[in-house]
Design an enzyme around this catalytic site. Sequence first.
Site, PDB file in Angstrom:
ATOM      1  N   GLY A  58       0.829  -1.227   0.036  1.00  0.00           N
ATOM      2  CA  GLY A  58       0.088  -0.001   0.082  1.00  0.00           C
ATOM      3  C   GLY A  58       0.762   1.150  -0.023  1.00  0.00           C
ATOM      4  O   GLY A  58       1.737   1.301   0.836  1.00  0.00           O
ATOM      5  N   ALA A  59       0.568   2.227  -0.981  1.00  0.00           N
ATOM      6  CA  ALA A  59       1.813   3.315  -1.080  1.00  0.00           C
ATOM      7  C   ALA A  59       1.794   4.043   0.156  1.00  0.00           C
ATOM      8  O   ALA A  59       3.010   4.553   0.491  1.00  0.00           O
ATOM      9  CB  ALA A  59       1.103   4.192  -2.327  1.00  0.00           C
ATOM     10  N   ARG A 100      10.329  -0.147  -4.744  1.00  0.00           N
ATOM     11  CA  ARG A 100       8.985  -0.298  -5.001  1.00  0.00           C
ATOM     12  C   ARG A 100       8.497   0.643  -6.303  1.00  0.00           C
ATOM     13  O   ARG A 100       7.965   1.801  -5.851  1.00  0.00           O
ATOM     14  CB  ARG A 100       7.952  -0.544  -3.986  1.00  0.00           C
ATOM     15  CG  ARG A 100       6.454  -0.900  -4.669  1.00  0.00           C
ATOM     16  CD  ARG A 100       6.324  -2.239  -4.909  1.00  0.00           C
ATOM     17  NE  ARG A 100       6.519  -3.188  -3.716  1.00  0.00           N
ATOM     18  CZ  ARG A 100       5.742  -3.157  -2.862  1.00  0.00           C
ATOM     19  NH1 ARG A 100       4.683  -2.673  -2.963  1.00  0.00           N
ATOM     20  NH2 ARG A 100       6.022  -4.047  -1.820  1.00  0.00           N
ATOM     21  N   GLN A 203      -6.109  -9.536  -1.758  1.00  0.00           N
ATOM     22  CA  GLN A 203      -5.672  -8.873  -0.714  1.00  0.00           C
ATOM     23  C   GLN A 203      -7.165  -8.363   0.019  1.00  0.00           C
ATOM     24  O   GLN A 203      -7.141  -8.177   1.107  1.00  0.00           O
ATOM     25  CB  GLN A 203      -5.446  -7.636  -1.186  1.00  0.00           C
ATOM     26  CG  GLN A 203      -4.233  -7.447  -1.773  1.00  0.00           C
ATOM     27  CD  GLN A 203      -4.064  -7.596  -3.406  1.00  0.00           C
ATOM     28  OE1 GLN A 203      -4.745  -8.267  -3.877  1.00  0.00           O
ATOM     29  NE2 GLN A 203      -3.277  -6.894  -4.037  1.00  0.00           N
ATOM     30  N   ASP A 244      -4.766   3.467  -7.698  1.00  0.00           N
ATOM     31  CA  ASP A 244      -3.392   3.631  -7.549  1.00  0.00           C
ATOM     32  C   ASP A 244      -3.044   5.017  -8.441  1.00  0.00           C
ATOM     33  O   ASP A 244      -2.088   5.705  -8.130  1.00  0.00           O
ATOM     34  CB  ASP A 244      -2.751   2.733  -8.268  1.00  0.00           C
ATOM     35  CG  ASP A 244      -2.659   1.434  -7.543  1.00  0.00           C
ATOM     36  OD1 ASP A 244      -2.899   1.482  -6.408  1.00  0.00           O
ATOM     37  OD2 ASP A 244      -2.623   0.171  -8.245  1.00  0.00           O
ATOM     38  N   ASN A 254      -6.851   0.957 -10.859  1.00  0.00           N
ATOM     39  CA  ASN A 254      -6.418   0.172  -9.309  1.00  0.00           C
ATOM     40  C   ASN A 254      -6.311  -1.374  -9.828  1.00  0.00           C
ATOM     41  O   ASN A 254      -6.113  -1.721 -10.915  1.00  0.00           O
ATOM     42  CB  ASN A 254      -7.389   0.485  -8.215  1.00  0.00           C
ATOM     43  CG  ASN A 254      -6.829   0.051  -7.081  1.00  0.00           C
ATOM     44  OD1 ASN A 254      -5.889   0.319  -6.868  1.00  0.00           O
ATOM     45  ND2 ASN A 254      -7.731  -0.390  -6.249  1.00  0.00           N
ATOM     46  N   LYS A 255      -6.383  -2.004  -8.756  1.00  0.00           N
ATOM     47  CA  LYS A 255      -5.969  -3.495  -8.948  1.00  0.00           C
ATOM     48  C   LYS A 255      -6.952  -4.399  -9.785  1.00  0.00           C
ATOM     49  O   LYS A 255      -8.138  -3.782 -10.224  1.00  0.00           O
ATOM     50  CB  LYS A 255      -6.232  -4.253  -7.604  1.00  0.00           C
ATOM     51  CG  LYS A 255      -5.332  -3.636  -6.534  1.00  0.00           C
ATOM     52  CD  LYS A 255      -3.849  -3.853  -6.856  1.00  0.00           C
ATOM     53  CE  LYS A 255      -2.824  -3.315  -5.748  1.00  0.00           C
ATOM     54  NZ  LYS A 255      -2.734  -1.885  -5.920  1.00  0.00           N
TER      55      LYS A 255
END
Length: 259
Positions: A58-59, A100, A203, A244, A254-255
């Site tokens: 997670g950023a 990352r 997740q 994201d 996003n994911k």
Amino acid sequence: MTSTPMNTIAYDKIRAVEWEHGRLKLIDQRILPGKFEHLYLDHLPDCAQAIKDMVVRGAPAIGVTAAYAVVLAARDRYAANPAGWQKAIEPDLKLLSEARPTAVNLRWAVERMRRAIAGIEGDPVPLLLEEALRIHMEDIAANRRMGELGAALIESGSGVLTHCNTGALATGGYGTALGVVRAGVASTRISRVYADETRPWLQGARLTAWELVQEGIPVTLLADSAATYLMKQGRVQWVIVGADRIAANGDTANKIGTY
């Protein structure tokens, strides 16, 4: 010394990243929900590896981790070379920044800590720790405010669907999209929470469902492919997910499965 932002808000128990007794303390998210364990780190290379290995993810959480990692690096470099630690720390900052590449907050946190390094005379640890704690607390405060504002838009009795993990495990604490869920449950606006499993890394199943259970928030876990049927039944009034990237026109990415 233990220096951790206080938890004073409902449904706000979990901290993925903490500074405790001069060490970095991380929840090992790779083994959740089967095991709940912490890793204790004393040196920057170990922190960079933890980011690479997804011990922390997670950023925002990665950014907070990076800030504390710089404190550890400064402590090591200053102890070895008090006169030249600022030059010696540069390879550490580069190693950390590359841990990352997709985490926006990582480079942002490293650059903010680099600016804090400039001009420090004497032992850098107290000032850099103060800055790292500030980054951590600012993230939690922003998440809580986001949760408050987001929850205010939700009609009472709503069912909410979320995807991936955008909670305390992904941030400094409380969470972004899941922070809205926390605040919505606390204000009784949200009556039902549904979490997608979020393939292929699960997740939602491993992290979001675990996190909500720890907070005492009832949650229903569902297969990603069941989300549309749930919506068709009229049981979902809101879908709250992280992003994201957000483009100027409002498009988000996003994911896998968010769409």
